[in-house]
Design a protein around this motif. Structure first.
Motif, PDB file in Angstrom:
ATOM      1  N   ARG A 212       0.827  -1.214   0.000  1.00  0.00           N
ATOM      2  CA  ARG A 212       0.000   0.000   0.000  1.00  0.00           C
ATOM      3  C   ARG A 212       0.859   1.263   0.000  1.00  0.00           C
ATOM      4  NH1 ARG A 212      -4.841   0.136  -1.487  1.00  0.00           N
ATOM      5  NH2 ARG A 212      -5.411   1.705   0.009  1.00  0.00           N
ATOM      6  N   LEU A 213       2.056   1.200  -0.548  1.00  0.00           N
ATOM      7  CA  LEU A 213       2.925   2.380  -0.588  1.00  0.00           C
ATOM      8  C   LEU A 213       2.517   3.301  -1.734  1.00  0.00           C
ATOM      9  CD1 LEU A 213       6.563   1.049  -0.058  1.00  0.00           C
ATOM     10  CD2 LEU A 213       5.144   2.326   1.556  1.00  0.00           C
ATOM     11  N   ALA A 214       2.448   4.577  -1.427  1.00  0.00           N
ATOM     12  CA  ALA A 214       2.173   5.594  -2.438  1.00  0.00           C
ATOM     13  C   ALA A 214       3.129   6.750  -2.209  1.00  0.00           C
ATOM     14  CB  ALA A 214       0.728   6.084  -2.328  1.00  0.00           C
ATOM     15  N   MET A 215       3.451   7.442  -3.285  1.00  0.00           N
ATOM     16  CA  MET A 215       4.246   8.659  -3.140  1.00  0.00           C
ATOM     17  C   MET A 215       3.354   9.838  -3.497  1.00  0.00           C
ATOM     18  SD  MET A 215       7.726  10.129  -4.890  1.00  0.00           S
ATOM     19  CE  MET A 215       8.870   9.104  -3.990  1.00  0.00           C
ATOM     20  N   PHE A 216       3.330  10.827  -2.612  1.00  0.00           N
ATOM     21  CA  PHE A 216       2.604  12.071  -2.858  1.00  0.00           C
ATOM     22  C   PHE A 216       3.582  13.220  -2.734  1.00  0.00           C
ATOM     23  CE2 PHE A 216       0.531  15.715  -0.625  1.00  0.00           C
ATOM     24  CZ  PHE A 216      -0.078  16.251  -1.739  1.00  0.00           C
ATOM     25  N   GLY A 217       3.513  14.133  -3.680  1.00  0.00           N
ATOM     26  CA  GLY A 217       4.359  15.310  -3.602  1.00  0.00           C
ATOM     27  C   GLY A 217       3.724  16.490  -4.317  1.00  0.00           C
ATOM     28  N   TRP A 218       4.122  17.663  -3.866  1.00  0.00           N
ATOM     29  CA  TRP A 218       3.637  18.918  -4.435  1.00  0.00           C
ATOM     30  C   TRP A 218       4.844  19.743  -4.852  1.00  0.00           C
ATOM     31  CZ3 TRP A 218      -1.519  19.724  -5.062  1.00  0.00           C
ATOM     32  CH2 TRP A 218      -1.901  20.977  -5.546  1.00  0.00           C
ATOM     33  N   SER A 219       4.783  20.372  -5.993  1.00  0.00           N
ATOM     34  CA  SER A 219       5.854  21.198  -6.536  1.00  0.00           C
ATOM     35  C   SER A 219       7.061  20.301  -6.820  1.00  0.00           C
ATOM     36  CB  SER A 219       6.181  22.347  -5.579  1.00  0.00           C
ATOM     37  OG  SER A 219       7.012  23.298  -6.209  1.00  0.00           O
TER      38      SER A 219
ATOM     39  N   CYS B 227      -5.163   2.591  -6.202  1.00  0.00           N
ATOM     40  CA  CYS B 227      -3.797   2.419  -5.716  1.00  0.00           C
ATOM     41  C   CYS B 227      -3.621   1.071  -5.029  1.00  0.00           C
ATOM     42  CB  CYS B 227      -3.444   3.539  -4.741  1.00  0.00           C
ATOM     43  SG  CYS B 227      -1.708   3.513  -4.249  1.00  0.00           S
ATOM     44  N   GLY B 228      -2.778   0.226  -5.600  1.00  0.00           N
ATOM     45  CA  GLY B 228      -2.420  -1.018  -4.925  1.00  0.00           C
ATOM     46  C   GLY B 228      -3.556  -1.992  -4.802  1.00  0.00           C
ATOM     47  N   MET B 229      -3.383  -2.869  -3.861  1.00  0.00           N
ATOM     48  CA  MET B 229      -4.383  -3.909  -3.638  1.00  0.00           C
ATOM     49  C   MET B 229      -5.624  -3.316  -2.991  1.00  0.00           C
ATOM     50  SD  MET B 229      -1.905  -6.952  -2.273  1.00  0.00           S
ATOM     51  CE  MET B 229      -3.282  -7.982  -1.864  1.00  0.00           C
ATOM     52  N   LYS B 230      -6.770  -3.731  -3.468  1.00  0.00           N
ATOM     53  CA  LYS B 230      -8.032  -3.303  -2.873  1.00  0.00           C
ATOM     54  C   LYS B 230      -8.212  -4.032  -1.538  1.00  0.00           C
ATOM     55  CE  LYS B 230      -9.688  -1.155  -6.614  1.00  0.00           C
ATOM     56  NZ  LYS B 230      -8.453  -0.787  -7.238  1.00  0.00           N
TER      57      LYS B 230
END
Length: 176
Positions: A23-30, A164-167
């Motif tokens: 369940r890893l996600a990357m979030f970033g702004w700018s 995103c990823g496994m449900k």
């Protein structure tokens, strides 16, 4: 190297049991949005999706946007920083996770043309993505109005839950 450090930090959390590797996600702004776009095309892939807000998607376009404003040491530093860096729009064919792309339509730091060009490449390569355009929103996340924040966070929650990823229901079935 900067992307390796981010991945190492994520894996550190996984090794400590503080994050689920499925369940890893990357979030970033700018700059973080740029980093998320770069992460979307990496292999091996450790993220199940990325969320990129106000991202520089085309380094050449960004340098050309600022070129007339840059002088002296600042110009040299900016040109050197971009030289040799990964240009996300050139890496779209390698994208291997779903992307949520978010951009304000009056962004004065990173023009919306970045998101438009990146989306065109995503479509060309038939990549899985969602796009949210924040009407009347400028670049910095701390300048978003309340209605922008609602749209942003609702979009993120829905994307993370559904793309995103496994449900969660699949994970529960797999455990049976």
């Amino acid at each position: 190297t900067m992307q390796d450090v981010k991945d190492d930090a994520a894996m550190y959390l996984v090794e400590r049991g503080l994050a689920d590797p499925d369940r890893l996600a990357m979030f970033g702004w700018s700059y973080g949005g740029y980093a998320a776009l770069v992460a979307a095309a990496r292999t091996p892939q450790i993220y199940q999706c990325v969320i990129a807000g106000a991202a520089v998607a085309d380094q050449t376009q960004q340098v050309n946007y600022y070129r007339w404003q840059l002088r002296g040491a600042q110009k040299e530093r900016q040109m050197a920083y971009r030289e040799g860096s990964i240009n996300p729009v050139d890496e779209v064919e390698k994208v291997n996770v779903p992307i949520l792309l978010i951009h304000g339509d009056v962004d004065q730091r990173v023009p919306i043309t970045h998101a438009n060009r990146y989306r065109k490449e995503l479509d060309k390569h038939n990549k899985n993505y969602r796009y949210v355009e924040l009407e009347g929103a400028d670049h910095f996340s701390n300048t978003l109005f309340f209605h922008h924040q609602i749209e942003l966070y609702e979009s993120m929650i829905d994307f993370l839950a559904n793309d995103c990823g496994m449900k969660p229901e699949l994970t529960a079935q797999a455990a049976d």
